[in-house]
Design a protein around this motif. Structure first.
Motif, PDB file in Angstrom:
ATOM      1  N   VAL A   1     -13.012  -7.653  16.598  1.00 28.27           N
ATOM      2  CA  VAL A   1     -12.916  -8.878  15.800  1.00 28.27           C
ATOM      3  C   VAL A   1     -11.506  -8.887  15.215  1.00 28.27           C
ATOM      4  O   VAL A   1     -11.188  -8.105  14.322  1.00 28.27           O
ATOM      5  N   SER A   2     -10.659  -9.739  15.733  1.00 25.80           N
ATOM      6  CA  SER A   2      -9.263  -9.764  15.303  1.00 25.80           C
ATOM      7  C   SER A   2      -8.841 -11.191  14.994  1.00 25.80           C
ATOM      8  O   SER A   2      -9.462 -12.156  15.440  1.00 25.80           O
ATOM      9  N   LEU A   3      -7.772 -11.298  14.228  1.00 28.95           N
ATOM     10  CA  LEU A   3      -7.209 -12.596  13.859  1.00 28.95           C
ATOM     11  C   LEU A   3      -5.838 -12.734  14.503  1.00 28.95           C
ATOM     12  O   LEU A   3      -4.958 -11.891  14.296  1.00 28.95           O
ATOM     13  N   GLU A   4      -5.676 -13.771  15.302  1.00 34.93           N
ATOM     14  CA  GLU A   4      -4.383 -14.074  15.912  1.00 34.93           C
ATOM     15  C   GLU A   4      -3.684 -15.099  15.024  1.00 34.93           C
ATOM     16  O   GLU A   4      -4.054 -16.273  15.010  1.00 34.93           O
ATOM     17  N   PRO A   5      -2.667 -14.675  14.249  1.00 35.36           N
ATOM     18  CA  PRO A   5      -2.059 -15.585  13.271  1.00 35.36           C
ATOM     19  C   PRO A   5      -1.180 -16.633  13.936  1.00 35.36           C
ATOM     20  O   PRO A   5      -0.766 -16.489  15.092  1.00 35.36           O
ATOM     21  N   SER A   6      -0.892 -17.682  13.188  1.00 37.66           N
ATOM     22  CA  SER A   6       0.049 -18.690  13.665  1.00 37.66           C
ATOM     23  C   SER A   6       1.463 -18.123  13.603  1.00 37.66           C
ATOM     24  O   SER A   6       1.700 -17.029  13.078  1.00 37.66           O
ATOM     25  N   MET A   7       2.421 -18.865  14.125  1.00 35.84           N
ATOM     26  CA  MET A   7       3.775 -18.352  14.298  1.00 35.84           C
ATOM     27  C   MET A   7       4.480 -18.052  12.973  1.00 35.84           C
ATOM     28  O   MET A   7       5.465 -17.312  12.947  1.00 35.84           O
TER      29      MET A   7
ATOM     30  N   VAL B   1       1.913 -25.651   5.323  1.00 33.94           N
ATOM     31  CA  VAL B   1       1.262 -25.017   6.473  1.00 33.94           C
ATOM     32  C   VAL B   1      -0.244 -24.950   6.231  1.00 33.94           C
ATOM     33  O   VAL B   1      -0.702 -24.370   5.248  1.00 33.94           O
ATOM     34  N   THR B   2      -1.010 -25.565   7.107  1.00 32.49           N
ATOM     35  CA  THR B   2      -2.469 -25.518   7.005  1.00 32.49           C
ATOM     36  C   THR B   2      -3.091 -24.699   8.132  1.00 32.49           C
ATOM     37  O   THR B   2      -4.177 -24.153   7.966  1.00 32.49           O
TER      38      THR B   2
ATOM     39  N   ARG C   1      -6.635 -24.130   6.492  1.00 32.23           N
ATOM     40  CA  ARG C   1      -6.895 -23.981   5.064  1.00 32.23           C
ATOM     41  C   ARG C   1      -6.509 -25.261   4.337  1.00 32.23           C
ATOM     42  O   ARG C   1      -5.802 -26.126   4.878  1.00 32.23           O
ATOM     43  N   MET C   2      -6.960 -25.369   3.110  1.00 34.98           N
ATOM     44  CA  MET C   2      -6.527 -26.460   2.243  1.00 34.98           C
ATOM     45  C   MET C   2      -5.197 -26.054   1.623  1.00 34.98           C
ATOM     46  O   MET C   2      -5.105 -25.041   0.927  1.00 34.98           O
TER      47      MET C   2
END
Length: 401
Positions: free
Chosen positions: A196-202, A256-257, A283-284
């Motif tokens: 279970v991993s999170l691929e972040p945005s740039m 950035v959302t 996100r908000m």
């Protein structure tokens, strides 16, 4: 028809389950039931009362498949006649609620098929939609007399949702974003959570907060066994920090959302693998207003009626240049040291400045730092900042002891 068409879903077998019927020796059947279980070839020798046997059971129907798994099927066309047929074309399509996919490995027709011979094919498809799916298999061929024949079969199956994923976002004052992902197993069988991993945005770097250091070793907070039982829920925590090239651009980070997407890999019965990737998590965006004031440094504990220093960071989050004036207003417990009404100068869009301030508290206990006012002389607009942070105020005797 000259040809016989057969379709079988390729899936892992399941362990055979025995129906246990037993009794005590003093009961009327005596040792009859126990002897029957010992003679049953499907039971485990020496552990006949164990429900799971040593045999495997092949699937009897298409059954259900879960989102993220790979659908595999074996297709066979057999010539059941005593004649040679020509130009055999086998086509397999998968109809979903939104599209029709061609799963055939080849679109070329087979020149001829002799009696008692067959054409075999195996198709694979990673399921990416939930709901009703229909496997449409069609066969066309030409007989020796030149007659063109055509028939097709339909196989319907359901694609179910294996996991329920819920997310919560927490925006920190330091521009860090904390993500809590709640993952629930809504199937009827246990899952082995492989990844279970999170691929972040740039714009972000990510740090997983799902491990603890024990005796110099990093161990999972869920223990060595990462099984998720049916209807159980597990929480995963991640911390996202802006990359260095974006950290100082307050206007960009503010808007950035899109944070990234979760990549979940699991295994079910006998190692069947599934993978689910969420859409981009959003996100908000925090509402900082035109001017953002945050604390860079502040002590946890200070002495009563003794000055202490804090460092503030003021960021222009608007799209215009500001000319700022700082005013410091005393409260019942917090007293600022220095000149109020100080000119801070011009602050360009997305720019920041650091400001060292001195204050003291006249009341013991947990006190809120309040009373800062920033005025933009261009628009004659004042921004008020109260409850910026909290500090514990103790007497000097208590702190020395």
């Amino acid at each position: 028809y000259f040809l016989i068409f057969a379709v079988m879903r390729l899936t892992k077998p399941t362990l055979f389950t025995n129906v246990l019927v037993t009794c005590e020796e003093r009961d009327l059947p005596g040792i009859l039931f126990n002897q029957l279980m010992k003679d049953d070839p499907s039971t485990v020798k020496g552990a006949e009362t164990l429900m799971l046997g040593e045999m495997l059971t092949l699937p009897q129907n298409f059954g259900n498949i879960f989102l993220g798994e790979t659908f595999s099927s074996y297709i066979s066309v057999h010539n059941d006649s005593n004649q040679v047929v020509k130009d055999i074309l086998v086509k397999a399509d998968l109809q979903t609620s939104s599209q029709r996919l061609n799963l055939s490995a080849s679109s070329a027709a087979v020149a001829e098929l002799k009696p008692d011979c067959c054409i075999d094919d195996v198709i694979h498809h990673e399921v990416k939609e939930i709901g009703t799916h229909i496997l449409v298999c069609a066969v066309s061929y030409t007989t020796q007399t030149g007659e063109k024949m055509y028939f097709r079969k339909f196989f319907k199956f359901q694609v179910l949702k294996p996991l329920d994923v819920k997310t919560k976002f927490y925006n920190a004052e330091t521009d860090e974003v904390f993500l809590e992902a709640q993952i629930q197993n809504i199937t009827t069988s246990p899952m082995f959570m492989e990844k279970v991993s999170l691929e972040p945005s740039m714009m972000y770097n990510v740090a997983e907060l799902n491990t603890v250091d024990t005796a110099g070793k990093s161990e999972s907070t869920f223990g060595s066994r990462t099984y998720l039982q049916p209807m159980d829920t597990r929480q995963y925590l991640y911390c996202l920090k802006p990359k260095q090239e974006f950290a100082e651009k307050a206007g960009i980070i503010k808007g950035v959302t899109v944070i990234g997407k979760l990549d979940i890999v699991w295994k079910t019965n006998l190692g069947e693998r599934g993978r689910l990737q969420t859409s981009q998590l959003q996100r908000m965006a925090p509402g900082y207003g035109d001017v953002r004031l945050s604390l860079e440094t502040i002590p946890d504990t200070v002495n009563l009626e003794e000055p202490f220093d804090i460092t503030c960071k003021i960021t222009n989050c608007s799209e215009r240049t500001m000319d700022l004036v700082l005013e410091m207003c005393n409260t019942n417990s917090i007293h600022w040291c220095g000149v109020s009404g100080r000119q801070l100068g011009k602050l360009h869009p997305s720019s920041s400045l650091h400001l060292a301030l001195t204050l003291l508290s006249s009341v013991q206990g947990l006190q809120s730092v309040s009373g800062l006012r920033l005025t933009d002389t261009f628009l004659k607009r004042t921004y008020e900042y109260d409850d910026i942070a909290q500090v514990c105020v103790v007497s000097s005797e208590f702190k020395q002891s």
